[in-house]
Scaffold this motif. Structure first.
Motif, PDB file in Angstrom:
ATOM      1  N   LEU A  36      -0.944   7.860  -7.117  1.00  0.00           N
ATOM      2  CA  LEU A  36      -0.386   6.604  -7.631  1.00  0.00           C
ATOM      3  C   LEU A  36      -1.085   5.431  -6.950  1.00  0.00           C
ATOM      4  O   LEU A  36      -1.025   5.270  -5.735  1.00  0.00           O
ATOM      5  CB  LEU A  36       1.120   6.538  -7.381  1.00  0.00           C
ATOM      6  CG  LEU A  36       1.834   5.270  -7.840  1.00  0.00           C
ATOM      7  CD1 LEU A  36       1.603   5.006  -9.331  1.00  0.00           C
ATOM      8  CD2 LEU A  36       3.330   5.351  -7.540  1.00  0.00           C
ATOM      9  N   ASP A  37      -1.763   4.638  -7.745  1.00  0.00           N
ATOM     10  CA  ASP A  37      -2.523   3.499  -7.252  1.00  0.00           C
ATOM     11  C   ASP A  37      -1.622   2.272  -7.173  1.00  0.00           C
ATOM     12  O   ASP A  37      -0.993   1.887  -8.152  1.00  0.00           O
ATOM     13  CB  ASP A  37      -3.702   3.223  -8.186  1.00  0.00           C
ATOM     14  CG  ASP A  37      -4.705   2.261  -7.599  1.00  0.00           C
ATOM     15  OD1 ASP A  37      -4.308   1.110  -7.331  1.00  0.00           O
ATOM     16  OD2 ASP A  37      -5.863   2.645  -7.406  1.00  0.00           O
ATOM     17  N   ASP A  38      -1.573   1.663  -5.977  1.00  0.00           N
ATOM     18  CA  ASP A  38      -0.682   0.525  -5.755  1.00  0.00           C
ATOM     19  C   ASP A  38      -1.387  -0.798  -6.031  1.00  0.00           C
ATOM     20  O   ASP A  38      -1.482  -1.665  -5.168  1.00  0.00           O
ATOM     21  CB  ASP A  38      -0.136   0.572  -4.323  1.00  0.00           C
ATOM     22  CG  ASP A  38       1.039  -0.373  -4.130  1.00  0.00           C
ATOM     23  OD1 ASP A  38       1.697  -0.719  -5.134  1.00  0.00           O
ATOM     24  OD2 ASP A  38       1.302  -0.758  -2.973  1.00  0.00           O
ATOM     25  N   ASN A  65       1.663  -4.785  -6.729  1.00  0.00           N
ATOM     26  CA  ASN A  65       1.613  -4.150  -5.411  1.00  0.00           C
ATOM     27  C   ASN A  65       3.028  -3.978  -4.873  1.00  0.00           C
ATOM     28  O   ASN A  65       3.685  -4.933  -4.497  1.00  0.00           O
ATOM     29  CB  ASN A  65       0.759  -4.996  -4.460  1.00  0.00           C
ATOM     30  CG  ASN A  65       0.614  -4.356  -3.099  1.00  0.00           C
ATOM     31  OD1 ASN A  65       1.274  -4.757  -2.154  1.00  0.00           O
ATOM     32  ND2 ASN A  65      -0.244  -3.358  -2.991  1.00  0.00           N
ATOM     33  N   PHE A  66       3.481  -2.723  -4.835  1.00  0.00           N
ATOM     34  CA  PHE A  66       4.848  -2.428  -4.393  1.00  0.00           C
ATOM     35  C   PHE A  66       4.949  -2.121  -2.902  1.00  0.00           C
ATOM     36  O   PHE A  66       6.030  -2.172  -2.329  1.00  0.00           O
ATOM     37  CB  PHE A  66       5.408  -1.233  -5.167  1.00  0.00           C
ATOM     38  CG  PHE A  66       5.635  -1.496  -6.629  1.00  0.00           C
ATOM     39  CD1 PHE A  66       5.890  -2.778  -7.075  1.00  0.00           C
ATOM     40  CD2 PHE A  66       5.606  -0.462  -7.546  1.00  0.00           C
ATOM     41  CE1 PHE A  66       6.112  -3.033  -8.430  1.00  0.00           C
ATOM     42  CE2 PHE A  66       5.823  -0.701  -8.894  1.00  0.00           C
ATOM     43  CZ  PHE A  66       6.081  -1.988  -9.339  1.00  0.00           C
ATOM     44  N   GLY A  67       3.844  -1.722  -2.272  1.00  0.00           N
ATOM     45  CA  GLY A  67       3.905  -1.288  -0.888  1.00  0.00           C
ATOM     46  C   GLY A  67       4.013   0.228  -0.797  1.00  0.00           C
ATOM     47  O   GLY A  67       4.407   0.902  -1.755  1.00  0.00           O
ATOM     48  N   ARG A  68       3.674   0.751   0.357  1.00  0.00           N
ATOM     49  CA  ARG A  68       3.571   2.200   0.541  1.00  0.00           C
ATOM     50  C   ARG A  68       4.905   2.924   0.397  1.00  0.00           C
ATOM     51  O   ARG A  68       4.971   4.003  -0.204  1.00  0.00           O
ATOM     52  CB  ARG A  68       2.987   2.471   1.930  1.00  0.00           C
ATOM     53  CG  ARG A  68       2.712   3.935   2.267  1.00  0.00           C
ATOM     54  CD  ARG A  68       1.850   4.009   3.510  1.00  0.00           C
ATOM     55  NE  ARG A  68       1.632   5.375   3.981  1.00  0.00           N
ATOM     56  CZ  ARG A  68       2.327   5.931   4.952  1.00  0.00           C
ATOM     57  NH1 ARG A  68       3.290   5.252   5.531  1.00  0.00           N
ATOM     58  NH2 ARG A  68       2.069   7.165   5.340  1.00  0.00           N
ATOM     59  N   THR A  69       5.979   2.338   0.916  1.00  0.00           N
ATOM     60  CA  THR A  69       7.270   3.028   0.908  1.00  0.00           C
ATOM     61  C   THR A  69       7.802   3.214  -0.511  1.00  0.00           C
ATOM     62  O   THR A  69       8.209   4.313  -0.902  1.00  0.00           O
ATOM     63  CB  THR A  69       8.292   2.256   1.762  1.00  0.00           C
ATOM     64  OG1 THR A  69       7.793   2.133   3.097  1.00  0.00           O
ATOM     65  CG2 THR A  69       9.618   2.985   1.792  1.00  0.00           C
TER      66      THR A  69
END
Length: 293
Positions: A36-38, A65-69
């Motif tokens: 999954l590309d952020d 951009n949602f962030g890693r978490t």
């Protein structure tokens, strides 16, 4: 049997996916690899589109951009198997038995398995030496060493976990924070969930520049102060918070802030130098957590 989940941002993940794909085929297991590309830059997205050409491999993109978490949460929601293996995008397995070793731990009583990190012996350029030195000295530990303090070495970039347990433990707010592995570790610790450390390392290859890693480290300090500083027995998991709580207990906060104000620039110059001292790095973070509201 196994869903392999890889969040990525501005990194080409083809080599990793090809490596894992070949290992899964060699093991003759039911699997899927989901990347999954952020919201990466266009050229990274274009290169990573090749993932879809491999069997049982899928490539998706976040709309922003949602962030890693949150990206990891979405990946877990897409996974169809009970067991999920999280891998960072900037890593590569140490050997071709990586998947095989993890398979032996499926469907047993252990809910979480960590394989560990390694770093190349050859040092990178001086502009990335801080992240490399920190990784070699603080993260690259054998399973035997990590098992002595199992909750201090929770690295989600190489983690096998049951999907239902991940959903119970993961932080799902929309805010973006760095250093949330310690939050995840505390969730495991506070619920007395057994973790198992094995020697099944990945090489961490995508080293940030000294300045970027330094800023991320400070943001991680803020995350710990926001989410964890008042948690029961948190000092057993994190040395930084342990020292911070001692400073508060013995009413040394004013002295700590004063020392940090005087030494801050000196410490920072060393930390960002060609030969950083990790003790100075620790002192800076301790002073920072004492000084920041």
């Amino acid at each position: 049997m196994l869903s392999i989940l890889i969040p990525t941002y501005n990194y080409t993940v083809i080599e990793l996916v090809q490596n894992i794909h070949q290992q899964c085929l060699a093991c003759s297991i039911s699997f899927e690899i989901i990347c999954l590309d952020d919201y990466s830059a266009n050229h990274f997205q274009h290169e990573n589109e090749q993932i879809k050409e491999l069997s049982y491999c899928y490539y998706f993109k976040n709309e922003s951009n949602f962030g890693r978490t949150k990206t990891r949460q979405i990946l877990a929601e897409k996974a169809k198997f009970e067991w999920i293996l999280f891998l960072d995008s900037d890593v590569l397995p140490e050997n071709d038995k990586f998947i095989e070793k993890y398979i032996t731990h499926l469907n047993n009583s252990t809910s979480v398995v960590f394989g560990g990190y390694k770093y190349e012996k050859r040092q990178p350029e001086s502009s990335k030496i801080l992240r490399y030195k920190y990784g070699r000295e603080r993260e690259e530990k054998s399973a035997e060493f990590r098992s002595k303090k199992p909750y201090q070495y929770v690295f989600s970039g190489n983690m096998l976990i049951q999907k239902k347990l991940f959903f119970e433990l993961n932080y799902v707010e929309n805010d973006k924070f760095y250093g949330m592995d310690i939050y995840f570790a505390y969730q495991l610790f506070s619920r007395k969930i057994a973790v198992h450390h094995i020697n099944n390392a990945i090489f961490h290859r995508g080293l940030e520049s000294n300045e970027v890693f330094f800023e991320k480290a400070l943001q991680s300090v803020i995350s710990r102060k926001r989410f964890l500083v008042d948690k029961v027995d948190i000092e057993q998991l994190n040395p930084l918070l342990a020292y911070y709580k001692k400073i508060k207990k013995y009413r040394l906060m004013f002295i700590s802030k004063l020392f940090f104000k005087i030494s801050r620039q000196f410490l920072k110059r060393n930390i960002l130098s060609k030969n950083p001292n990790l003790f100075y790095f620790d002192l800076y973070r301790l002073g920072y957590i004492c000084s920041e509201k």
